[in-house]
Design a protein around this motif. Structure first.
Motif, mmCIF file in Angstrom:
data_model
loop_
_atom_site.group_PDB
_atom_site.id
_atom_site.type_symbol
_atom_site.label_atom_id
_atom_site.label_comp_id
_atom_site.label_asym_id
_atom_site.label_seq_id
_atom_site.Cartn_x
_atom_site.Cartn_y
_atom_site.Cartn_z
ATOM 1 N N THR A 35 0.827 -1.209 0.000
ATOM 2 C CA THR A 35 0.000 0.000 0.000
ATOM 3 C C THR A 35 0.860 1.257 0.000
ATOM 4 O O THR A 35 0.496 2.265 -0.614
ATOM 5 N N LEU A 36 2.008 1.237 0.680
ATOM 6 C CA LEU A 36 2.898 2.401 0.668
ATOM 7 C C LEU A 36 3.373 2.706 -0.748
ATOM 8 O O LEU A 36 3.420 3.863 -1.167
ATOM 9 N N GLY A 47 -6.948 1.928 -1.661
ATOM 10 C CA GLY A 47 -6.972 3.011 -0.695
ATOM 11 C C GLY A 47 -5.650 3.756 -0.637
ATOM 12 O O GLY A 47 -5.619 4.970 -0.411
ATOM 13 N N GLY A 48 -4.547 3.038 -0.835
ATOM 14 C CA GLY A 48 -3.249 3.697 -0.881
ATOM 15 C C GLY A 48 -3.157 4.682 -2.028
ATOM 16 O O GLY A 48 -2.652 5.797 -1.873
ATOM 17 N N MET A 49 -3.659 4.286 -3.192
ATOM 18 C CA MET A 49 -3.625 5.180 -4.347
ATOM 19 C C MET A 49 -4.515 6.400 -4.130
ATOM 20 O O MET A 49 -4.131 7.534 -4.427
ATOM 21 N N SER A 50 -5.714 6.183 -3.593
ATOM 22 C CA SER A 50 -6.607 7.319 -3.367
ATOM 23 C C SER A 50 -6.063 8.224 -2.261
ATOM 24 O O SER A 50 -6.194 9.458 -2.330
ATOM 25 N N ALA A 51 -5.426 7.645 -1.235
ATOM 26 C CA ALA A 51 -4.819 8.454 -0.181
ATOM 27 C C ALA A 51 -3.671 9.295 -0.736
ATOM 28 O O ALA A 51 -3.439 10.423 -0.296
ATOM 29 N N GLY A 52 -2.961 8.753 -1.721
ATOM 30 C CA GLY A 52 -1.912 9.536 -2.370
ATOM 31 C C GLY A 52 -2.469 10.780 -3.024
ATOM 32 O O GLY A 52 -1.813 11.832 -3.081
ATOM 33 N N THR A 53 -3.713 10.691 -3.495
ATOM 34 C CA THR A 53 -4.363 11.847 -4.108
ATOM 35 C C THR A 53 -4.809 12.853 -3.061
ATOM 36 O O THR A 53 -4.505 14.043 -3.139
#
Length: 396
Positions: free
Chosen positions: A11-12, A136-142
Motif C-alpha cells: 500500500t505504501l 486506498g493507498g492510491m486514493s490516499a496519495g491523491t
C-alpha cells in the motif's frame, strides 16, 4: 509478520503511485515557468506518464506472468523510483519526458503486480480487504499527498516534490525487499491467451466498464476548478479537491469489507455507477445554489469512483482464471487510458466553446453508458449460465 501487514507494505508503494500520477498536474505552472516553456507543452509530461503506465501494465505483466511476482514487484518499484529521481535531475523538457516514461512504465507494472500479490497473500475471504488497501493507498496519495506536494513545490520548487516521491519510493522498496515474502506465481500465459484476454467475453465487458468509469470520474476531476468557477463562482478549489479525495479514501476502504461480507460485486458496481452519474449531474446546480451541497456531491462522487475498482478487480480474478494477472493489468491500463481520454475530451470540449459547467452532464452521460454496458454484460452472463445449466440437466 501477518499477511495484512505485508499488504500494507504494498500500500505504501501504491500511495506513492497515486501521488505521482496526480501531483504533476498541480506542478505544471511552476515547472513550465522554470523550464521556460508553455503549460500546454509541459502537460505532455502527464500524457507520456499515463501512456507508459497503460502500455507497460498488460505488456510486461503478461510477458513475464510466469516469473516470480516478488522480483517483478521490486524491479518495477525500483524503475519507478529511478524515473522519479531522473525527473528531479532533468535539465531539459526532453529529458523530463524520457524520465516520465521510465517512471510511468515502472508504475504500471508495480500497480498490476502489487494488486495481484495483495490478493494472493491473504485467504480468499479477506481478498476484498486486501484489494481495498491497495486501492486506498492510491486514493490516499491523491487526497493527502497531492496538496502537500503542490505546497512543497510552491515554497521550494517542483524538484523538491519529485525528490519527495523518490524518497517515498525508496522507502517502500527497502521495506518490500526486507519483508515481502515470495508470492505464488501464476502459470505462464502463452501469447495467444494473453491476446485472447482482450477479447474474452467475460473479461472485456468488465474492463470496458472500468474504462468508461475512468473517463467519467477521473476525466472530469481534471477540470474541477473551471467547473466550480463557472457553476458557483468558486475561486479557491483546494477544499473541494480534498472533499473528492476524502470520498475516494472512504469508498476504497469500505468497498473491500462489503465484498468480503458477501455483497455481490456486480450489484456494487452498478450501484456506484448510479451514484457517480447522479452526483455529477447534480454538481452544477448544487454549486450554484449552496456550496456545502457541492461538497456532499463531491464526496459521493469520489467515494463511488474509487470504490468501483475493488469489486471490479474481484470480478476479474473470478472470471479470468489463470489469466488473473493479465486481466488486472488490462484493467489498470483501462483506468489510465480512461483518465487520459476523459481529460483530452474535456479539453477539446472546452476549446470548442462548451461551457465548463456543462462538463459534469457529459461525464454523467458517460457513467450512464458504463451502467448500460455493465447491465448488458450481466444479462449475457446470466443467459450463458442458464444455457450451461440447462445443457447439464439435459445430459444428466
Amino acid at each position: 509478520m501477518s499477511a495484512v501487514r505485508k499488504v500494507w507494505l504494498l500500500t505504501l508503494g501504491a500511495f506513492t503511485l497515486g501521488l505521482d500520477a496526480y501531483v504533476m498536474a498541480g506542478l505544471l505552472p511552476v515547472l513550465a515557468d522554470d523550464m521556460g516553456t508553455r503549460v500546454s507543452l509541459a502537460g505532455q509530461l502527464v500524457t507520456v506518464f499515463t501512456l507508459a503506465y497503460a502500455i507497460s501494465a498488460p505488456l510486461v505483466a503478461g510477458l513475464l506472468s510466469g516469473a516470480r511476482p516478488r522480483l517483478l514487484i521490486l524491479v518495477a518499484l525500483a524503475v519507478f523510483t529511478l524515473g522519479n529521481g531522473a525527473t528531479a535531475l532533468a535539465p531539459s523538457l526532453g529529458a523530463l519526458l524520457a524520465a516520465r516514461v521510465i517512471a510511468g512504465a515502472g508504475a504500471g507494472v508495480y500497480s498490476a503486480m502489487s494488486t495481484a500479490a495483495a490478493a494472493a497473500l491473504v485467504p480468499g475471504e479477506r481478498r476484498g480487504r486486501a484489494l481495498a488497501l491497495v486501492m486506498g493507498g492510491m486514493s490516499a496519495g491523491t487526497v493527502l499527498g497531492v496538496p502537500i506536494g503542490v505546497l512543497l513545490a510552491e515554497h521550494t520548487g517542483w524538484r523538491a516534490t519529485m525528490w519527495l516521491l523518490t524518497g517515498l519510493g525508496a522507502l517502500a522498496l527497502a521495506g518490500l525487499a526486507a519483508l515481502l515474502p515470495q508470492v505464488p506465481s501464476q502459470p505462464a500465459v502463452p501469447l495467444r491467451a494473453r491476446l485472447g484476454a482482450v477479447a474474452d467475453r467475460a473479461v472485456a465487458p468488465v474492463v470496458g466498464v472500468s474504462f468508461l468509469a475512468a473517463v467519467a470520474s477521473l476525466g472530469l476531476y481534471t477540470y474541477l476548478a473551471p467547473v466550480l468557477a463557472a457553476a458557483g463562482g468558486v475561486g479557491e478549489v483546494a477544499p473541494y479537491l480534498w472533499a473528492w479525495g476524502a470520498g475516494g479514501v472512504l469508498g476504497s476502504v469500505l468497498a473491500g469489507p462489503l465484498v468480503d461480507r458477501g455483497a455481490a460485486p456486480r450489484v456494487l458496481v452498478g450501484g456506484v455507477l448510479v451514484i457517480i452519474a447522479v452526483a455529477q449531474a447534480a454538481l452544477p446546480s448544487l454549486a450554484a445554489a449552496a456550496l456545502p451541497g457541492a461538497v456532499v456531491a463531491l464526496v459521493a462522487w469520489g467515494a463511488a469512483g474509487w470504490a468501483a475498482q475493488v469489486p471490479q478487480q474481484h470480478r476479474l480474478l473470478e472470471v479470468a482464471g489463470d489469466r488473473g494477472t493479465v486481466a488486472l493489468a488490462l484493467n489498470n491500463s483501462a483506468l489510465y487510458l480512461g483518465s487520459a481520454v476523459g481529460s483530452a475530451l474535456g479539453g477539446l470540449a472546452l476549446g470548442a466553446g462548451l461551457p465548463a459547467d456543462a462538463l459534469p452532464w457529459a461525464a454523467a452521460a458517460v457513467a450512464a453508458a458504463g451502467l448500460v454496458l455493465h447491465m448488458a454484460a450481466g444479462r449475457r452472463s446470466r443467459v450463458a449460465a442458464g444455457v450451461s445449466t440447462l445443457g447439464s440437466y439435459e445430459h444428466s
